[in-house]
Each structure stands twice: as C-alpha cells, then as structure tokens.
Design a protein around this motif. Structure first.
Motif, PDB file in Angstrom:
ATOM      1  N   PRO A   8       0.788  -1.410   0.391  1.00 45.61           N
ATOM      2  CA  PRO A   8      -0.499  -0.335  -0.045  1.00 45.61           C
ATOM      3  C   PRO A   8       1.027   1.713  -0.489  1.00 45.61           C
ATOM      4  O   PRO A   8       1.876   1.225   0.293  1.00 45.61           O
ATOM      5  CB  PRO A   8      -0.628  -0.041   1.450  1.00 45.61           C
ATOM      6  CG  PRO A   8      -0.035  -0.970   1.940  1.00 45.61           C
ATOM      7  CD  PRO A   8       0.439  -2.008   1.338  1.00 45.61           C
ATOM      8  N   ARG A  29     -10.667   7.482   5.555  1.00 52.00           N
ATOM      9  CA  ARG A  29     -11.105   6.109   6.240  1.00 52.00           C
ATOM     10  C   ARG A  29     -10.039   5.757   5.742  1.00 52.00           C
ATOM     11  O   ARG A  29      -9.925   4.257   6.321  1.00 52.00           O
ATOM     12  CB  ARG A  29     -12.520   6.260   6.408  1.00 52.00           C
ATOM     13  CG  ARG A  29     -13.080   4.973   6.393  1.00 52.00           C
ATOM     14  CD  ARG A  29     -12.542   3.610   7.452  1.00 52.00           C
ATOM     15  NE  ARG A  29     -13.289   4.369   8.410  1.00 52.00           N
ATOM     16  CZ  ARG A  29     -12.872   4.717   9.860  1.00 52.00           C
ATOM     17  NH1 ARG A  29     -11.550   3.049  10.089  1.00 52.00           N
ATOM     18  NH2 ARG A  29     -13.493   4.748  10.460  1.00 52.00           N
ATOM     19  N   ARG A  30     -10.096   5.458   4.423  1.00 54.99           N
ATOM     20  CA  ARG A  30      -8.884   4.643   3.915  1.00 54.99           C
ATOM     21  C   ARG A  30      -7.242   4.606   4.887  1.00 54.99           C
ATOM     22  O   ARG A  30      -6.671   3.236   4.752  1.00 54.99           O
ATOM     23  CB  ARG A  30      -8.259   5.380   2.418  1.00 54.99           C
ATOM     24  CG  ARG A  30      -7.590   5.811   1.907  1.00 54.99           C
ATOM     25  CD  ARG A  30      -7.825   6.311   0.872  1.00 54.99           C
ATOM     26  NE  ARG A  30      -7.631   7.536   0.550  1.00 54.99           N
ATOM     27  CZ  ARG A  30      -7.863   8.380  -0.703  1.00 54.99           C
ATOM     28  NH1 ARG A  30      -7.201   7.670  -1.769  1.00 54.99           N
ATOM     29  NH2 ARG A  30      -6.708   9.334  -1.006  1.00 54.99           N
ATOM     30  N   ASP A  33      -7.937   2.751   7.901  1.00 50.84           N
ATOM     31  CA  ASP A  33      -7.823   0.864   8.282  1.00 50.84           C
ATOM     32  C   ASP A  33      -6.370   0.720   7.545  1.00 50.84           C
ATOM     33  O   ASP A  33      -6.248  -0.931   8.590  1.00 50.84           O
ATOM     34  CB  ASP A  33      -8.721   0.852   6.453  1.00 50.84           C
ATOM     35  CG  ASP A  33     -10.315   0.899   7.165  1.00 50.84           C
ATOM     36  OD1 ASP A  33     -10.760   1.081   8.441  1.00 50.84           O
ATOM     37  OD2 ASP A  33     -10.934   1.480   6.012  1.00 50.84           O
ATOM     38  N   LEU A  34      -5.763   1.723   6.833  1.00 48.72           N
ATOM     39  CA  LEU A  34      -3.997   1.081   7.060  1.00 48.72           C
ATOM     40  C   LEU A  34      -3.645   0.942   7.908  1.00 48.72           C
ATOM     41  O   LEU A  34      -3.025   0.550   8.473  1.00 48.72           O
ATOM     42  CB  LEU A  34      -4.169   1.749   5.508  1.00 48.72           C
ATOM     43  CG  LEU A  34      -2.404   1.702   4.998  1.00 48.72           C
ATOM     44  CD1 LEU A  34      -2.026   0.642   4.444  1.00 48.72           C
ATOM     45  CD2 LEU A  34      -1.430   2.890   4.372  1.00 48.72           C
ATOM     46  N   ASP A  37      -4.480  -1.954   9.942  1.00 51.08           N
ATOM     47  CA  ASP A  37      -3.928  -3.508   9.423  1.00 51.08           C
ATOM     48  C   ASP A  37      -1.994  -3.141   9.954  1.00 51.08           C
ATOM     49  O   ASP A  37      -2.257  -4.300  10.020  1.00 51.08           O
ATOM     50  CB  ASP A  37      -4.471  -3.528   7.748  1.00 51.08           C
ATOM     51  CG  ASP A  37      -5.485  -3.562   7.662  1.00 51.08           C
ATOM     52  OD1 ASP A  37      -6.403  -3.645   8.385  1.00 51.08           O
ATOM     53  OD2 ASP A  37      -5.894  -2.915   6.738  1.00 51.08           O
ATOM     54  N   THR A 103      -5.778   1.679  -8.094  1.00 52.56           N
ATOM     55  CA  THR A 103      -6.399   1.788  -6.858  1.00 52.56           C
ATOM     56  C   THR A 103      -7.434   0.538  -6.664  1.00 52.56           C
ATOM     57  O   THR A 103      -7.728   0.232  -7.246  1.00 52.56           O
ATOM     58  CB  THR A 103      -7.381   3.419  -7.063  1.00 52.56           C
ATOM     59  OG1 THR A 103      -6.594   4.558  -7.685  1.00 52.56           O
ATOM     60  CG2 THR A 103      -8.097   3.875  -5.958  1.00 52.56           C
ATOM     61  N   ALA A 105      -9.997  -1.493  -4.469  1.00 55.62           N
ATOM     62  CA  ALA A 105     -11.692  -1.547  -4.312  1.00 55.62           C
ATOM     63  C   ALA A 105     -11.807  -0.375  -2.638  1.00 55.62           C
ATOM     64  O   ALA A 105     -13.167   0.293  -2.773  1.00 55.62           O
ATOM     65  CB  ALA A 105     -12.411  -2.841  -4.240  1.00 55.62           C
ATOM     66  N   SER A 106     -10.450  -0.574  -1.627  1.00 51.89           N
ATOM     67  CA  SER A 106     -10.863   0.357  -0.783  1.00 51.89           C
ATOM     68  C   SER A 106     -10.341   1.643  -1.319  1.00 51.89           C
ATOM     69  O   SER A 106     -10.435   2.432   0.228  1.00 51.89           O
ATOM     70  CB  SER A 106      -9.262  -0.887   0.476  1.00 51.89           C
ATOM     71  OG  SER A 106      -8.182  -0.080  -0.769  1.00 51.89           O
ATOM     72  N   GLN A 107      -9.734   1.824  -2.048  1.00 53.80           N
ATOM     73  CA  GLN A 107      -9.886   3.637  -2.424  1.00 53.80           C
ATOM     74  C   GLN A 107      -8.272   3.444  -2.542  1.00 53.80           C
ATOM     75  O   GLN A 107      -7.542   4.433  -2.638  1.00 53.80           O
ATOM     76  CB  GLN A 107     -10.410   4.539  -2.217  1.00 53.80           C
ATOM     77  CG  GLN A 107     -11.671   4.297  -2.289  1.00 53.80           C
ATOM     78  CD  GLN A 107     -12.014   4.773  -3.369  1.00 53.80           C
ATOM     79  OE1 GLN A 107     -11.149   5.153  -4.537  1.00 53.80           O
ATOM     80  NE2 GLN A 107     -12.624   3.597  -4.386  1.00 53.80           N
ATOM     81  N   LEU A 108      -7.208   2.646  -1.152  1.00 59.19           N
ATOM     82  CA  LEU A 108      -5.684   2.674  -1.581  1.00 59.19           C
ATOM     83  C   LEU A 108      -5.132   2.757  -2.438  1.00 59.19           C
ATOM     84  O   LEU A 108      -6.039   1.678  -3.651  1.00 59.19           O
ATOM     85  CB  LEU A 108      -5.436   0.915  -0.190  1.00 59.19           C
ATOM     86  CG  LEU A 108      -5.573   1.703   0.853  1.00 59.19           C
ATOM     87  CD1 LEU A 108      -4.691   0.801   1.751  1.00 59.19           C
ATOM     88  CD2 LEU A 108      -4.481   3.006   1.794  1.00 59.19           C
TER      89      LEU A 108
END
Length: 201
Positions: A8, A29-30, A33-34, A37, A103, A105-108
């Motif tokens: 990422p 948000r992305r 979440d990163l 994780d 990019t 699906a999580s927009q990361l």
C-alpha cells in the motif's frame, strides 16, 4: 538484489528519507484502515512523493502523479491529537522503485515496487565536518528532539539522510537527493545547499 512486491502507498507532498521521521494526521477512512492493519500485522507502507495532484482524494479528480521512487515506512508512535484525529509518527527504512500503481476497491493506492537493500554503512568523510556540525545543531532543536531520532554519526548515509530530512529544502530537491546512490555526490549537494543557506554562494 531488490525484491519485487506489492505494498500500500501513502502519497504525500512531502518526502520521507530512510532513517527520517515524519508526523502525520490521519482522517481519511482508507488511511485509518491502513494504519490499523499495519499496527495489527507489524507491517509498513510506502511513502510516495506526489509530483502533481492532491493528497486528499476528491470525486472526479484525477489521481495524483507519483514519483518513480519512495521510502518504505513503519509506524513508530501514535496518539490521539487535540482535534480528535489520529496522529502517527512514521520512520523511513529503505528506498523502493515504483514500477506501477493502481487504486484498489478500498481506495488505497497500491504499488508494485522493488524494495532496495539499505546502503551499507560508510564512514563519515573528513570533509563532512560542517555537515555534522549542522546536524548536531538541528538535533537539539525542541521540534527535532520530540521526534526521538537516534542518529549514528559513524554512518555517513544516516548523517546525509537525516540532514536532507531536517533541512528546509524544496521537496523536489529532497526527492532528487533520495534518488542518488553516490555518497560523494550527496555530500557535494548538501555542501552546496548549506553554502546557499549561509549566503556564501
């Protein structure tokens, strides 16, 4: 030999150097979440310099244009800021070459990268005395002290990267210096920068 892998990416308008530290405010948000994780798994992410574009994604906006190389980073500290946002401190580990990105699906933004080995420690050249003096003076600045840097003054690469990170340089110059593999050229460039700052040129 460099390893090829997918990681990422955290695109930034600032450049992170190996051994350097940088504070970040996390609110998308992305990236929340990163961070979650990475902290759970004990992994890191790539910091990629934005040549053109914006850090914050907006609907209908083209994705930022990223540099060809960056720095793999790990989270070394975190805290909740006064404004309620999450604050983290990241530390650069080693460079990578960015081969391609997309990019998810999580927009990361995900990048296929070649992770490079850290340069072998090199003794500090005798003519780097002024560079070491400047770095030592920067290290006692309250803002820098809060970063908790642990600089090995016997390793010229670490001295150089720490100086590049801390000096008030244009990000494009930091990016260019990050891409250099020749320690002599890095030292020459830093001496030129210090001469300009001191008004000697």
């Amino acid at each position: 030999m460099a390893d090829t892998t997918e990681i990422p990416l955290f695109p930034l308008t600032g450049v992170l150097l190996p051994y350097g530290r940088m504070p970040l405010r996390i609110f998308e948000r992305r990236y929340l979440d990163l961070v979650r994780d990475c902290m759970r798994a004990g992994t890191g992410f790539g910091v990629a310099w934005i040549r053109r574009g914006e850090e914050v994604a907006q609907r209908g906006q083209a994705k930022p244009e990223l540099g060809d190389w960056g720095t793999y980073a790990r989270i070394v500290d975190w805290d909740q800021l006064k404004d309620g946002l999450l604050g983290i401190t990241i530390e650069g580990e080693r460079r990578f070459s960015l081969l391609r990105s997309h990019t998810a699906a999580s927009q990361l933004v995900m990048g296929e990268v070649q992770l490079e080995s850290s340069p072998l420690p090199q003794p500090v050249p005798a003519d780097w005395e002024s560079l070491v003096d400047v770095l030592q003076s920067l290290e006692v600045h309250p803002h820098v002290e809060r970063m908790g840097l642990d600089i090995d003054y016997d390793n010229a690469w670490q001295v150089a990267y720490a100086l590049i990170q801390l000096l008030p340089l244009e990000e494009s110059l930091k990016y260019s210096l990050l891409g250099l593999d020749d320690l002599h050229r890095v030292g020459e460039a830093l001496n030129e920068v210090l001469n300009r700052i001191s008004g000697e040129d």
